[in-house]
Design a protein around this motif. Structure first.
Motif, PDB file in Angstrom:
ATOM      1  N   ASP A 207       0.809  -1.218   0.000  1.00 23.54           N
ATOM      2  CA  ASP A 207       0.000   0.000   0.000  1.00 23.54           C
ATOM      3  C   ASP A 207       0.848   1.278   0.000  1.00 23.54           C
ATOM      4  O   ASP A 207       0.342   2.365   0.234  1.00 23.54           O
ATOM      5  N   ARG A 208       2.140   1.140  -0.227  1.00 20.90           N
ATOM      6  CA  ARG A 208       3.103   2.240  -0.335  1.00 20.90           C
ATOM      7  C   ARG A 208       3.395   2.917   1.007  1.00 20.90           C
ATOM      8  O   ARG A 208       3.756   4.079   1.067  1.00 20.90           O
ATOM      9  N   PHE A 209       3.254   2.173   2.106  1.00 27.85           N
ATOM     10  CA  PHE A 209       3.676   2.664   3.408  1.00 27.85           C
ATOM     11  C   PHE A 209       5.066   2.114   3.701  1.00 27.85           C
ATOM     12  O   PHE A 209       5.402   0.999   3.282  1.00 27.85           O
ATOM     13  N   VAL A 210       5.861   2.872   4.456  1.00 29.20           N
ATOM     14  CA  VAL A 210       7.229   2.475   4.758  1.00 29.20           C
ATOM     15  C   VAL A 210       7.227   1.442   5.888  1.00 29.20           C
ATOM     16  O   VAL A 210       6.673   1.683   6.960  1.00 29.20           O
ATOM     17  N   GLN A 211       7.871   0.300   5.629  1.00 28.91           N
ATOM     18  CA  GLN A 211       7.963  -0.760   6.623  1.00 28.91           C
ATOM     19  C   GLN A 211       8.981  -0.386   7.691  1.00 28.91           C
ATOM     20  O   GLN A 211      10.054   0.116   7.380  1.00 28.91           O
ATOM     21  N   ALA A 212       8.614  -0.626   8.949  1.00 26.18           N
ATOM     22  CA  ALA A 212       9.474  -0.215  10.053  1.00 26.18           C
ATOM     23  C   ALA A 212       9.345  -1.183  11.218  1.00 26.18           C
ATOM     24  O   ALA A 212       8.350  -1.901  11.352  1.00 26.18           O
ATOM     25  N   ASP A 213      10.332  -1.154  12.073  1.00 26.82           N
ATOM     26  CA  ASP A 213      10.298  -1.914  13.321  1.00 26.82           C
ATOM     27  C   ASP A 213       9.302  -1.237  14.261  1.00 26.82           C
ATOM     28  O   ASP A 213       9.397  -0.031  14.506  1.00 26.82           O
ATOM     29  N   LYS A 214       8.359  -1.991  14.794  1.00 19.35           N
ATOM     30  CA  LYS A 214       7.304  -1.380  15.604  1.00 19.35           C
ATOM     31  C   LYS A 214       7.785  -0.865  16.957  1.00 19.35           C
ATOM     32  O   LYS A 214       7.092  -0.096  17.605  1.00 19.35           O
ATOM     33  N   PHE A 215       8.960  -1.260  17.389  1.00 18.70           N
ATOM     34  CA  PHE A 215       9.465  -0.795  18.678  1.00 18.70           C
ATOM     35  C   PHE A 215      10.393   0.412  18.550  1.00 18.70           C
ATOM     36  O   PHE A 215      10.510   1.207  19.476  1.00 18.70           O
TER      37      PHE A 215
END
Length: 126
Positions: A88-96
């Motif tokens: 969906d074109r959102f940047v993947q990131a570590d949730k913490f």
């Protein structure tokens, strides 16, 4: 005119508003104002000639005027590397840590993030 108009609010959520504390306020307001709602309804397509919106499950809702909010997707700008984006074109990131996938020195915040949080002002307010 209100007594001559039927309003139906269709949502893919299990209740009119996804967060229960807010729903406790919203649902009675809808009922008080005579606004019907349909839950677990994910719009798939609209037949403009028949004036029917069809859900992914095949359920049809007739309409005279449809007000449709498109899915929220990430902004269409160039990212390098492109594989940091989800579908969906959102940047993947570590949730913490909010670190961008594959980077130690790059972070993502707010609406650009693919983190599983609501991307609305009301969520930030709550």
């Amino acid at each position: 005119m209100r007594d001559k108009v039927r309003i139906i609010f269709a949502t893919f959520y299990p209740r009119p508003y996804p967060a229960e504390p807010m729903n406790e306020l919203i649902e009675p307001l809808l009922k008080e104002r005579g606004i019907e709602y349909v839950t677990f309804y994910t719009l798939d397509h609209i037949d403009p000639e028949k004036r029917v919106g069809y859900s992914m499950e095949g359920e049809g809702l007739k309409f005279d005027a449809a007000i449709v909010i498109p899915p929220h997707v990430g902004v269409d700008i160039k990212y390098v590397p492109e594989d940091v984006l989800d579908s969906d074109r959102f940047v993947q990131a570590d949730k913490f840590t909010n670190r961008v996938k594959g980077f130690d020195d790059a972070f993502v915040i707010g609406d650009a993030s693919a983190l599983p949080v609501a991307k609305t002002g009301v969520t930030a307010h709550l």
